[in-house]
Design a protein around this motif. Structure first.
Motif, PDB file in Angstrom:
ATOM      1  N   ASP A   1       0.792  -1.196  -0.071  1.00 50.47           N
ATOM      2  CA  ASP A   1      -0.002  -0.187   0.043  1.00 50.47           C
ATOM      3  C   ASP A   1       0.860   1.124  -0.009  1.00 50.47           C
ATOM      4  OD1 ASP A   1      -2.387   1.545   0.116  1.00 50.47           O
ATOM      5  OD2 ASP A   1      -3.049   0.468   1.827  1.00 50.47           O
ATOM      6  N   ALA A   2       0.239   2.555  -0.155  1.00 51.61           N
ATOM      7  CA  ALA A   2       0.982   3.846  -0.299  1.00 51.61           C
ATOM      8  C   ALA A   2       1.575   3.957   0.965  1.00 51.61           C
ATOM      9  CB  ALA A   2       0.215   4.855  -0.625  1.00 51.61           C
ATOM     10  N   SER A   3       2.803   4.783   0.900  1.00 50.24           N
ATOM     11  CA  SER A   3       3.614   4.855   2.264  1.00 50.24           C
ATOM     12  C   SER A   3       4.199   6.168   2.321  1.00 50.24           C
ATOM     13  CB  SER A   3       4.767   3.998   2.552  1.00 50.24           C
ATOM     14  OG  SER A   3       5.718   3.743   1.707  1.00 50.24           O
ATOM     15  N   ASP A   4       4.512   6.819   3.415  1.00 49.98           N
ATOM     16  CA  ASP A   4       5.081   8.300   3.422  1.00 49.98           C
ATOM     17  C   ASP A   4       4.457   9.269   2.655  1.00 49.98           C
ATOM     18  OD1 ASP A   4       7.288   7.099   4.604  1.00 49.98           O
ATOM     19  OD2 ASP A   4       8.348   6.597   2.904  1.00 49.98           O
ATOM     20  N   CYS A   5       2.859   9.321   3.126  1.00 48.83           N
ATOM     21  CA  CYS A   5       2.283  10.141   2.442  1.00 48.83           C
ATOM     22  C   CYS A   5       2.125  11.677   2.817  1.00 48.83           C
ATOM     23  CB  CYS A   5       0.894   9.726   2.796  1.00 48.83           C
ATOM     24  SG  CYS A   5       0.299   7.829   1.792  1.00 48.83           S
ATOM     25  N   LEU A   6       2.013  12.500   1.962  1.00 50.68           N
ATOM     26  CA  LEU A   6       1.741  13.821   2.500  1.00 50.68           C
ATOM     27  C   LEU A   6       0.501  14.528   1.678  1.00 50.68           C
ATOM     28  CD1 LEU A   6       2.860  16.501   4.095  1.00 50.68           C
ATOM     29  CD2 LEU A   6       3.704  16.921   2.008  1.00 50.68           C
TER      30      LEU A   6
END
Length: 199
Positions: free
Chosen positions: A157-162
């Motif tokens: 899954d997506a990581s390090d989101c901003l």
């Protein structure tokens, strides 16, 4: 538009490219797919920058609210499983080598499990391989890895989101393993509930 933390000059260039594409946006699927740009930060990570905007209609504004509710978690992270959830049966942890390929090898594995001399760690591995074999027959995928690579286009899954919210849209920067989430993006573009969004 909300403030975005940029990682390096390559990320800045990707942002400029996306803004240029947005200025000349058309409805062609191929051009929409190019709005997520890739910048390698490490050999095995892809840096993604994505905008999701309402088309300005009431329906578009409502679809944007729904998109955020489904795709963004309570702790402000993007999740692919909101719109494209993985079957729970595939969440088997680390997947061993899939040694069971047919019913004959399945019977051999069951015989080894029944054998009291078979070590416990071998039995555990065989049980997981049996589960993978069943998953493949019933769901078309042996494990989470096969499914997520095929459906999302990336293994995690997506990581390090901003996430930056602005009037009429959101901007999301996030990392993915090895590649862009092409399968997930293709899926959401085709959803009726995203028909009034510019992605």
């Amino acid at each position: 538009m909300g403030e975005t933390v940029l990682i390096d000059h390559r990320a800045k260039q990707a942002i400029r490219n996306i803004q240029n594409v947005r200025a000349h946006r058309t409805t062609l699927r191929g051009q929409i797919m190019h709005q997520i740009r890739l910048v390698h930060r490490m050999p095995n990570w892809a840096y993604n920058n994505m905008t999701v905007e309402s088309d300005g209609s009431e329906t578009g504004d409502e679809q944007l609210r729904c998109f955020v509710n489904v795709a963004i978690t309570e702790d402000d992270n993007l999740t692919f499983s909101g719109h494209l959830p993985m079957p729970k049966e595939l969440d088997i942890g680390s997947a061993p080598f899939a040694g069971i390929k047919d019913d004959e090898s399945l019977l051999e594995a069951l015989a080894k499990i029944e054998n009291p001399e078979t070590p416990e760690h071998v039995k555990a591995s065989l049980l997981k391989q049996i589960k993978m074999y069943q998953n493949k027959k019933e769901l078309g995928y042996a494990s989470w890895y096969d499914w997520s690579c095929a459906k999302w286009g990336t293994k995690w899954d997506a990581s390090d989101c901003l996430i930056s919210h602005y009037n009429g849209g959101i901007n999301i920067t996030f990392n993915t393993a090895w590649d862009l989430p092409r399968g997930w993006l293709s899926h959401i573009i085709d959803l009726p509930e995203c028909s009034h969004l510019r992605i």
